[in-house]
Write an enzyme that holds these catalytic residues in place. Structure first.
Site, PDB file in Angstrom:
ATOM      1  N   LYS A   1      -2.169  -1.696  -3.786  1.00 31.34           N
ATOM      2  CA  LYS A   1      -3.048  -0.381  -3.798  1.00 31.34           C
ATOM      3  C   LYS A   1      -2.242   0.672  -3.841  1.00 31.34           C
ATOM      4  O   LYS A   1      -1.118   0.894  -3.321  1.00 31.34           O
ATOM      5  CB  LYS A   1      -3.728  -0.464  -2.483  1.00 31.34           C
ATOM      6  CG  LYS A   1      -4.641   0.967  -2.212  1.00 31.34           C
ATOM      7  CD  LYS A   1      -5.249   0.611  -0.758  1.00 31.34           C
ATOM      8  CE  LYS A   1      -6.021   1.985  -0.463  1.00 31.34           C
ATOM      9  NZ  LYS A   1      -6.236   2.265   1.054  1.00 31.34           N
TER      10      LYS A   1
ATOM     11  N   LYS B   1       0.912  -1.192   0.015  1.00 31.77           N
ATOM     12  CA  LYS B   1       0.131  -0.034   0.109  1.00 31.77           C
ATOM     13  C   LYS B   1       0.909   1.502  -0.182  1.00 31.77           C
ATOM     14  O   LYS B   1       1.592   1.308   0.833  1.00 31.77           O
ATOM     15  CB  LYS B   1      -0.849  -0.051   1.275  1.00 31.77           C
ATOM     16  CG  LYS B   1      -1.893   1.367   1.248  1.00 31.77           C
ATOM     17  CD  LYS B   1      -2.762   1.152   2.669  1.00 31.77           C
ATOM     18  CE  LYS B   1      -3.635   2.377   2.795  1.00 31.77           C
ATOM     19  NZ  LYS B   1      -4.620   2.325   3.764  1.00 31.77           N
TER      20      LYS B   1
END
Ligand code: PBG
Length: 324
Positions: free
Chosen positions: A247, A194
């Site tokens: 992400k 992330k």
């Protein structure tokens, strides 16, 4: 010209193109994010995310029923609490907003897969994803509370827990606590790679989770790195992650591809709020065809190697696929 190789032979008709297509986007690949807020009768649109609403627990049920009727297999729940404090107590409260929402949804729509985002940033007064000490997000203290949060979600009936905090060791801590408490069959979907991304901007409006000081760069990853993403994913797999995630998605297709090729494990990609807002805005301005742009982007995320995509376009896509 006497060409032997003519790739265009296989592109002549739409039937031929359909037969030769390598990647298909299916409604079963999609996960729809939902924001749950306190109150009653709330269906409030998020200004920076046209078409996305925040729901109270009573109204979210109807939304989940609609999502299920469209064939979308899963929702990802985010909670906006009625109060925030330094230690994000509502994140792990048994009667917190997400815990109540999970119970209500599982009661009325038992078949849908309920995934919960496990994090503290919506619940802390400073907006960071853990406990802050001397201006720094303390890793090990945060992990303890994050594991407690995941456990409270599992107790409420969550089918999958998805830690999004990026603290070190949180997947292992969650797995251990869930197992000790008898939730051996609740999978962990880890936000493994992330990035500290500007593309979360609209989400932070929706979830009221913007950091009140500083940024998230001491825990989320540097957008310039991809070897590091593989190390993060390897650690999460070692610690027991069942599904790993990259992400954002669009600016990180190379990371998705490397992750799939290296680990060959169920892989999710998060088509985040900013990626959605960008396409919506360009569509509204008449600069892009929204549907074509969204479908092309989501197909590219699958082509890169994602098995499932968390996307605010899920309902739109379900509709587009159904009327194709
Ligand atoms: C919580 C969390 C965020 C997103 C998902 N979980 C925000 C952040 O890390 O600041 C972003 C999702 C999106 O932009 O759609 N930590």
């Amino acid at each position: 010209m006497d060409l032997v190789k003519r790739p265009r032979r296989l592109r002549r008709s739409s039937a031929m193109r359909d037969m030769l297509r390598e990647t298909t986007l299916d409604v079963k690949d999609l996960i729809y994010p939902l924001f749950v807020v306190p109150g009653e009768g709330v269906r409030q649109e998020v200004a920076s995310m046209p078409g996305i609403r925040r729901f109270s627990i009573d109204t979210v049920i109807g939304e989940v029923k609609e999502v299920e009727s469209m064939g979308i297999p899963a929702v990802l729940l985010f909670g906006v609490p009625s109060f925030k404090d330094e230690i994000g107590s509502e994140a792990y409260a048994d009667d917190g907003i997400v815990q109540k929402a999970v119970r209500a949804i599982k009661q009325s729509v038992p078949e849908i897969i309920v995934i919960t985002d496990v994090c503290m940033c919506e619940y802390t007064s400073h907006g960071h994803c853990g406990i802050v000490e001397d201006g720094y997000v303390s890793n090990d203290k945060s992990v303890e509370l994050i594991a407690k949060t995941a456990l409270s979600h599992a107790r409420a009936g969550a089918d999958v827990v998805a830690p999004s905090d990026m603290m070190d060791g949180r997947v292992g801590a969650i797995r251990k606590l869930l197992d000790e408490e008898g939730f051996i069959n609740v999978p962990v979907m880890a936000y493994s790679a992330k990035y500290a991304s500007c593309f979360y901007g609209p989400f932070r409006d929706a979830a009221e989770s913007a950091p009140q000081f500083g940024d998230r760069k001491s825990y989320q990853m540097d957008p310039a790195n991809s070897d590091e993403a593989l190390r993060e994913i390897a650690l999460d797999i070692e610690e027991g992650a069942d599904i790993v995630m990259v992400k954002p998605a669009l600016a990180y297709l190379d990371v998705i591809k490397r992750a799939k090729q290296t680990f060959n494990i169920p892989l999710a990609a998060y088509n985040v709020s900013g990626e959605y807002a960008m396409v919506k805005a360009a569509g509204r301005m008449g600069f892009l065809d929204e549907k074509a742009a969204a479908m092309e982007i989501l197909t590219s995320i699958k082509r890169a190697g994602a098995d499932m995509i968390i996307t605010y376009f899920a309902k739109d896509v379900a509709g587009w696929l159904a009327t194709r």
